[in-house]
Design an enzyme around this catalytic site. Structure first.
Site, PDB file in Angstrom:
ATOM      1  N   CYS A  14      23.954  19.729  36.662  1.00  0.00           N
ATOM      2  CA  CYS A  14      24.047  18.280  36.837  1.00  0.00           C
ATOM      3  C   CYS A  14      25.006  17.908  37.968  1.00  0.00           C
ATOM      4  CB  CYS A  14      24.473  17.614  35.535  1.00  0.00           C
ATOM      5  SG  CYS A  14      25.961  18.298  34.803  1.00  0.00           S
ATOM      6  N   HIS A 119      28.571  16.543  31.794  1.00  0.00           N
ATOM      7  CA  HIS A 119      27.440  15.922  32.492  1.00  0.00           C
ATOM      8  C   HIS A 119      27.940  14.961  33.564  1.00  0.00           C
ATOM      9  CE1 HIS A 119      23.437  14.531  33.278  1.00  0.00           C
ATOM     10  NE2 HIS A 119      23.773  13.274  33.020  1.00  0.00           N
ATOM     11  N   ASN A 134      20.616   9.048  37.376  1.00  0.00           N
ATOM     12  CA  ASN A 134      20.895  10.083  36.383  1.00  0.00           C
ATOM     13  C   ASN A 134      19.783  11.125  36.396  1.00  0.00           C
ATOM     14  OD1 ASN A 134      21.567  11.593  34.099  1.00  0.00           O
ATOM     15  ND2 ASN A 134      22.237   9.793  32.948  1.00  0.00           N
TER      16      ASN A 134
END
EC number: 3.4.19.12
Length: 355
Positions: A14, A119, A134
């Site tokens: 991520c 994250h 995202n």
């Protein structure tokens, strides 16, 4: 929306997706970020060695895993910050006292990096609109100016750390295009997990439907609607009940006719027919009433003399007496037959019901 660069989640990379979505291109790879993490680890080791390579703290530091990366693909904020320094970009904590004193409206910024546990994701302004990039989403999510402050406040309530990206971001096609036009988003993107679950559910439903259709084709029977089936069954039951009632009625009439025939045979004179049908009874009643009317007319009709003509008592009187007796016997016979017919029908119907 197609011009916006958006990397979707792969493994635990991520941090890589966050940086590339921020810069709008494939600027960093796991290998490059790992190299930055190793440099940070070496710098930390050198600082620890200043206290002595034989010290307990140094030996403990060497035994511990890296705090800047792991085998899953996670990278620390230090790795992200050093990667952005290559492009002249700096990260400032959004809720720090220093930044809050500046009282800058979030819509006047250019981008934010958000982190919760392991994250990372980017919120960036492209053209004149804000987008949530995202990597866990199936695509970019449009955020209005009025919703941006509320969105950031919600993230803070959920425990996210928010960093403001300061500096000039590299030019990109999406930013240039969205400076001229605004996009509209009819449907918000879903989380990748939700999309996969939805696809699996649709696949399972499709498989079930195919099995049902195959079974229906094999048997030759397929009910399109359960309600229609229930209504058809109800109508069928009603028709069966009506048929049963009609059958009972026919049996009652048949028994009534049989009973009336037996009663008439028992009560009628021997000279009459052994079996009298309803039509014969009707004819006899008509003949009886016609005879009564004829006799009444003869009595009321005036003769040529003021006195009626005498008739022989033996013959004519006997005949009149016989006729009267026949009339009375026929009338009594009809009444008795009708009464007994009704009573017999009732008794037979009750007996059939009990059976």
């Amino acid at each position: 929306m197609e011009s916006i660069f958006h990397e979707k989640q792969e493994g635990s990379l991520c941090a890589q997706h966050c940086l590339n979505n921020l810069l709008q291109g494939e600027y960093f790879s796991p290998v490059e970020l790992s190299s930055i993490a190793h440099q940070l680890d070496e710098e930390e080791r050198l600082r620890m060695a200043e206290g002595g390579v034989t010290s307990e703290d140094y030996r403990t530091f060497l035994q511990q895993p890296s705090g800047n990366m792991d085998d899953s693909g996670f990278f620390s904020i230090q790795v992200i910050s050093n990667a952005l320094k290559v492009w002249g970009l700096e990260l400032i904590l959004f809720n720090s006292p220093e930044y809050q004193r500046l009282r800058i409206d979030p819509i006047n910024e250019r981008s934010f990096i958000c982190n919760y546990k392991e994250h990372w994701f980017t919120v960036r302004k492209l053209g004149k609109q804000w987008f949530n990039l995202n990597s866990l989403l199936t695509g970019p999510e449009l955020i209005s100016d009025t919703y941006l402050a509320l969105f950031l406040a919600q993230l803070q309530q959920e425990g996210y750390s928010i960093f403001v990206v300061k500096g000039d971001l590299p030019d990109c096609e999406a930013d240039q295009l969205l400076q001229m036009i605004k996009v509209q988003q009819m449907h918000r993107p879903k989380l990748i997990g939700e999309e996969l679950a939805h696809l699996k559910e649709q696949s399972a439903l499709k498989a079930d439907l195919e099995r049902v259709l195959e079974a229906a084709d094999g048997s030759g029977i397929f009910d399109e609607d359960e309600d229609d089936l229930q209504r058809a069954l109800a109508i069928s039951r009603q028709e069966i009940d009506m048929e049963d009632e009609e059958a009972d009625l026919r049996r009652a009439i048949q028994l009534s006719m049989q009973g009336s025939s037996r009663s008439m045979c028992e009560n009628s004179p021997q000279t009459s027919s052994p079996d009298l049908s309803s039509e014969e009874l009707r004819r006899r009643r008509e003949a009886y009433f016609e005879k009564q009317q004829q006799q009444q007319q003869e009595v009321d009709r005036p003769g040529p003399l003021s006195y009626p003509r005498e008739r022989p008592t033996t013959s004519s009187g006997g005949r009149r007496s016989d006729q009267g007796g026949d009339a009375v016997s026929e009338e009594d016979m009809l009444r008795a037959a009708v009464t007994m017919s009704l009573e017999t029908a009732k008794d037979n119907l009750k007996a059939e019901r009990k059976k």
